[in-house]
Design a protein around this motif. Structure first.
Motif, PDB file in Angstrom:
ATOM      1  N   ILE A 143       1.482 -46.392 -23.761  1.00 24.05           N
ATOM      2  CA  ILE A 143       0.040 -46.048 -23.871  1.00 24.05           C
ATOM      3  C   ILE A 143      -0.858 -44.841 -22.410  1.00 24.05           C
TER       4      ILE A 143
ATOM      5  N   LEU B 188       0.922 -41.864 -23.259  1.00 24.19           N
ATOM      6  CA  LEU B 188       0.198 -40.932 -24.197  1.00 24.19           C
ATOM      7  C   LEU B 188      -0.966 -40.296 -24.122  1.00 24.19           C
ATOM      8  N   GLU B 189      -1.389 -41.263 -22.764  1.00 24.36           N
ATOM      9  CA  GLU B 189      -2.834 -40.382 -21.996  1.00 24.36           C
ATOM     10  C   GLU B 189      -2.162 -39.964 -21.689  1.00 24.36           C
TER      11      GLU B 189
ATOM     12  N   VAL C 294      -1.974 -36.334 -23.975  1.00 25.08           N
ATOM     13  CA  VAL C 294      -2.609 -35.787 -24.995  1.00 25.08           C
ATOM     14  C   VAL C 294      -3.696 -35.079 -24.161  1.00 25.08           C
TER      15      VAL C 294
ATOM     16  N   GLY D 160      -2.286 -31.836 -23.100  1.00 29.66           N
ATOM     17  CA  GLY D 160      -1.816 -31.080 -23.709  1.00 29.66           C
ATOM     18  C   GLY D 160      -0.462 -31.698 -24.509  1.00 29.66           C
ATOM     19  N   ILE D 161       0.020 -31.733 -25.407  1.00 25.68           N
ATOM     20  CA  ILE D 161       0.956 -31.848 -26.204  1.00 25.68           C
ATOM     21  C   ILE D 161       2.539 -31.268 -25.633  1.00 25.68           C
TER      22      ILE D 161
ATOM     23  N   GLN E  40      -8.742 -50.003 -17.954  1.00 25.43           N
ATOM     24  CA  GLN E  40      -8.511 -49.239 -19.197  1.00 25.43           C
ATOM     25  C   GLN E  40      -9.851 -48.492 -20.089  1.00 25.43           C
ATOM     26  N   ALA E  41     -11.266 -49.144 -20.293  1.00 27.04           N
ATOM     27  CA  ALA E  41     -11.938 -49.107 -21.179  1.00 27.04           C
ATOM     28  C   ALA E  41     -12.171 -46.983 -20.828  1.00 27.04           C
TER      29      ALA E  41
ATOM     30  N   MET F 101      -9.938 -44.760 -20.914  1.00 25.05           N
ATOM     31  CA  MET F 101     -10.142 -44.520 -22.271  1.00 25.05           C
ATOM     32  C   MET F 101     -11.192 -43.328 -23.079  1.00 25.05           C
TER      33      MET F 101
ATOM     34  N   ILE G  85     -11.049 -39.839 -21.034  1.00 26.76           N
ATOM     35  CA  ILE G  85      -9.653 -38.700 -21.735  1.00 26.76           C
ATOM     36  C   ILE G  85     -10.310 -38.677 -23.396  1.00 26.76           C
ATOM     37  N   ILE G  86     -11.403 -39.772 -23.802  1.00 27.23           N
ATOM     38  CA  ILE G  86     -11.838 -38.482 -24.983  1.00 27.23           C
ATOM     39  C   ILE G  86     -12.731 -38.139 -25.347  1.00 27.23           C
TER      40      ILE G  86
ATOM     41  N   LEU H  46     -10.967 -34.649 -24.417  1.00 27.68           N
ATOM     42  CA  LEU H  46     -10.374 -33.898 -25.208  1.00 27.68           C
ATOM     43  C   LEU H  46     -11.230 -33.895 -26.198  1.00 27.68           C
TER      44      LEU H  46
ATOM     45  N   GLN I 215      -7.357 -29.313 -27.068  1.00 20.90           N
ATOM     46  CA  GLN I 215      -5.895 -29.091 -27.452  1.00 20.90           C
ATOM     47  C   GLN I 215      -5.272 -29.746 -26.304  1.00 20.90           C
ATOM     48  N   GLY I 216      -6.491 -30.275 -25.684  1.00 23.20           N
ATOM     49  CA  GLY I 216      -5.455 -30.940 -24.154  1.00 23.20           C
ATOM     50  C   GLY I 216      -6.067 -30.420 -22.764  1.00 23.20           C
TER      51      GLY I 216
ATOM     52  N   TYR J 201      -3.652 -35.143 -31.648  1.00 21.44           N
ATOM     53  CA  TYR J 201      -4.605 -35.454 -31.118  1.00 21.44           C
ATOM     54  C   TYR J 201      -5.860 -36.115 -31.597  1.00 21.44           C
TER      55      TYR J 201
ATOM     56  N   PHE K 145      -6.655 -44.620 -28.962  1.00 22.69           N
ATOM     57  CA  PHE K 145      -7.303 -44.866 -26.915  1.00 22.69           C
ATOM     58  C   PHE K 145      -9.129 -45.293 -27.770  1.00 22.69           C
TER      59      PHE K 145
ATOM     60  N   GLN L 127     -11.560 -53.560 -26.232  1.00 23.33           N
ATOM     61  CA  GLN L 127     -11.390 -54.062 -24.330  1.00 23.33           C
ATOM     62  C   GLN L 127     -13.140 -54.736 -24.631  1.00 23.33           C
TER      63      GLN L 127
END
Lengths: 292, 329
Positions: free
Chosen positions: A226, A229-230, A233, A236-237, A267-268, A271, A274-275, A278, A283-284, B123, B130, B137
């Protein structure tokens, strides 16, 4: 400033650096595989777990020096990388759904094999370096400093490899344009095998070190996946600069947030951050248009 | 997707009749399952399979629009928890809470998919992953209502009997109705628009298909049915815990879809039935049982690239080739 505050700050900074360098090692391998073969290797976390367990097994059960155990683990997992490229990734070049299925199959097999063979759930590899560095009132374990230095030197080596050697040039060519690279006479299968070996070796190194820094469980790959992946993303992949930058951000947040928050809340919040990033940059941070 | 269009055009009326007869036989067989299998455990497995079939089919519906909804298991959990909380703490009838759960899941789906419609391909997949982890959570941290990590227990059930037979028939009916609705959506104009967006969002928006509108619509419909499946699961299973809805469940749902066959409506149904029921048959192997599912995964993915639904087509092609070679001799 109170003494405890200084200690906390220094410890947090060192933690952040160690975590970031380990995350970056993993995410860099993942990015390699994505750039060169166009696959998302969801089994990367499991490779990391396997590397950690091989090192643990060699160091405790067989009883050899930890550094030798680390090298053996890297070699074994690197060979496994060749196997993965030939029999798992090459048949499904660029087919994301099938890759997910194959990776889940691999994860199921490896995680259960380890879980069955290891009766105890949580174990720790013996420390690689002992002793404590004392600077004034601050004391740091040498292990963390050495891990950070290993992470940074491996990063520099990989970057030099990509930018200065012929194989690195070939890799960049394949990542840029597959057909063009084939027309230039580049052996694409060799390049992808090389990328796979490097990715797996980096994952095994990170796993072996983290096995001593944190602890070993058969499911340690899931959480780190995870994180990877964070990072991907966020950065930018496919972008290597993005991995470095996002790895630092995620590692720092991971070291800083638990000071005030509980584990699940950390964690929350990550997320959420990051959301939100994005949504403003789809595109990161360093990403280009996705090829899919 | 191109092969699908060709298959639709070439399907003759006679094939339609055989299909209807086959479906009739299948439904009759499903109706008689409680008579064949008396053991409550087997019936329990069939009931869970029905729940997961709705979840996987709704996931495939979203995937036809080119979005990979990795939050899908979290939506299943959302539906389950909403239904459980409403029927336990608020005291609503489970039948009502079931449908409220579906609508809540749909609402949350619509709410997130407007901003997420900016994101493409990986994406979208990662951000939804996420979001799913975060949603779970959040559910976990609402300790008073949801029981936190330990989960929620003593949820009111749909029927007041210990027997599982009424659940089986009720869930069978709900599953069939959901599948028929999803199928009607898929073969309608909406379904074709979604496939067009999947192939090229630029071309489809140039011919007047609103990308955002249809992507949101796909998520809304998919989330409604997965919320319904979650509510069914909650009010059947009596207990819930967050671990039944984590991201590995989503990945397994993707596997159900892929193994069954992504390009065919019956793919997720077949995939779920095969991958959910066959490993259970080997559950006597205890910790070695996961290897059976892994073996099925490898076998299917290496032998049948397009999933299990392509097996009849391959057999047909093999048979025809054999016939033509024998004729030419």
């Amino acid at each position: 400033m109170a003494e405890s505050t200084i200690l906390l700050i220094v410890a947090t900074i060192v933690n952040a650096l160690v975590l970031s360098s380990m995350y970056i090692l993993l995410a860099l391998g993942f990015t390699f595989l994505f750039n060169i073969m166009g696959i998302l290797n969801f089994a990367h976390g499991v490779i990391y777990m396997i590397g950690a367990y091989i090192c643990f097994y060699m160091a405790t059960v067989v009883g050899i020096n930890q550094w030798l155990a680390l090298l053996i683990s890297v070699a074994v997992v690197g060979l496994f990388g060749i196997f993965m490229e030939r029999f798992i990734f090459r048949p499904f070049f660029g087919n994301i759904n099938s890759i997910i299925v194959v990776c889940i199959g691999l994860i199921t097999v490896l995680v259960n094999a380890v879980a069955i063979s290891q009766p105890y759930n949580v174990q720790v590899t013996p420390a690689f370096v002992q002793g404590i560095l004392k600077v004034g009132i601050v004391s740091l374990s040498w292990q963390r400093i050495v891990f950070f230095l290993i992470g940074v030197s491996l990063l520099i080596l990989v970057l030099l490899f990509i930018n200065k050697t012929k194989q690195g040039l070939q890799m960049r060519a394949v990542a840029q344009d597959l057909e063009g690279a084939i027309l230039q006479g580049i052996n694409v299968h060799f390049v992808s095998a090389l990328a796979c070996v490097i990715a797996c070796a980096l994952a095994a190194t990170a796993g072996s070190l983290m096995g001593s820094y944190l602890s070993l469980t058969p499911y340690m790959g899931n959480d780190i996946m995870i994180k990877v992946l964070e990072i991907l993303v966020l950065g930018g992949i496919g972008s290597i600069n993005g991995v470095l930058f996002a790895g630092l951000i995620v590692g720092t947040l991971d070291a800083v947030l638990p000071i005030w928050l509980s584990g699940t809340a950390t964690q929350a919040i990550m997320m959420l951050i990051i959301i939100v990033i994005l949504l403003f940059k789809p595109q990161g941070l360093f990403g280009k248009e996705v090829r899919a | 997707m191109g092969s699908m269009i060709a298959a639709r055009d070439s399907s003759s009326r006679r094939k339609n009749y055989t299909q209807i007869i086959l479906y009739g036989i299948l439904i009759c067989f499903l109706l008689f399952i409680p008579l064949f299998f008396q053991s409550p455990y087997v019936l329990h497995l069939f009931i869970l399979t029905l729940v997961y079939i709705i979840a996987a089919a709704s996931m495939r519906f979203i995937m036809t629009s080119g979005q990979i909804p990795l939050a899908h298991a979290a939506f299943l959990g959302l539906g389950a928890y909403v239904s459980a909380v409403l029927s336990k703490h608020v005291g609503l009838s489970p039948w009502l809470s079931l449908f409220i759960a579906a609508f809540v899941a749909m609402g949350v789906g619509i709410f997130i998919s407007f901003p997420f419609a900016r994101l493409k391909a990986f994406y979208y997949a990662m951000v939804s992953l996420f979001f799913g982890v975060g949603l779970l959570q959040a559910i976990e941290s609402l300790g008073k209502l949801t029981g936190g990590l330990a989960g929620i227990t003593a949820i009111p059930t749909l029927f007041n009997t210990a027997s599982k037979v009424p659940y089986y028939y009720c869930f069978l009916a709900l599953t069939l109705v959901s599948l028929v609705i999803l199928y009607r959506f898929e073969v309608s104009r909406i379904g074709w628009n979604l496939k067009a967006i999947d192939q090229s969002y630029l071309v489809s928006s140039s011919v007047g298909i609103s990308e955002v509108k249809y992507r949101v619509l796909a998520v809304a419909i998919g989330c409604f049915f997965v919320g319904l499946a979650g509510g069914m699961y909650a009010n059947y299973n009596v207990t819930l815990s967050p671990s039944s809805f984590d991201s590995s469940v989503t990945l397994w749902m993707i596997i159900y879809v892929t193994i069954g066959g992504m390009n065919n409506f019956s793919g997720p149904i077949i995939g779920t039935a095969v991958l959910f029921l066959i490993p259970q048959y080997f559950s006597g192997l205890k910790q070695y049982a996961p290897f059976i599912s892994a073996a099925i995964l490898f076998l299917v993915i290496f032998m049948f690239r397009n999933g299990l639904v392509c097996i009849p087509g391959l057999l047909m092609a093999f048979y025809k080739r054999k016939k033509s070679t024998s004729k030419s001799r």
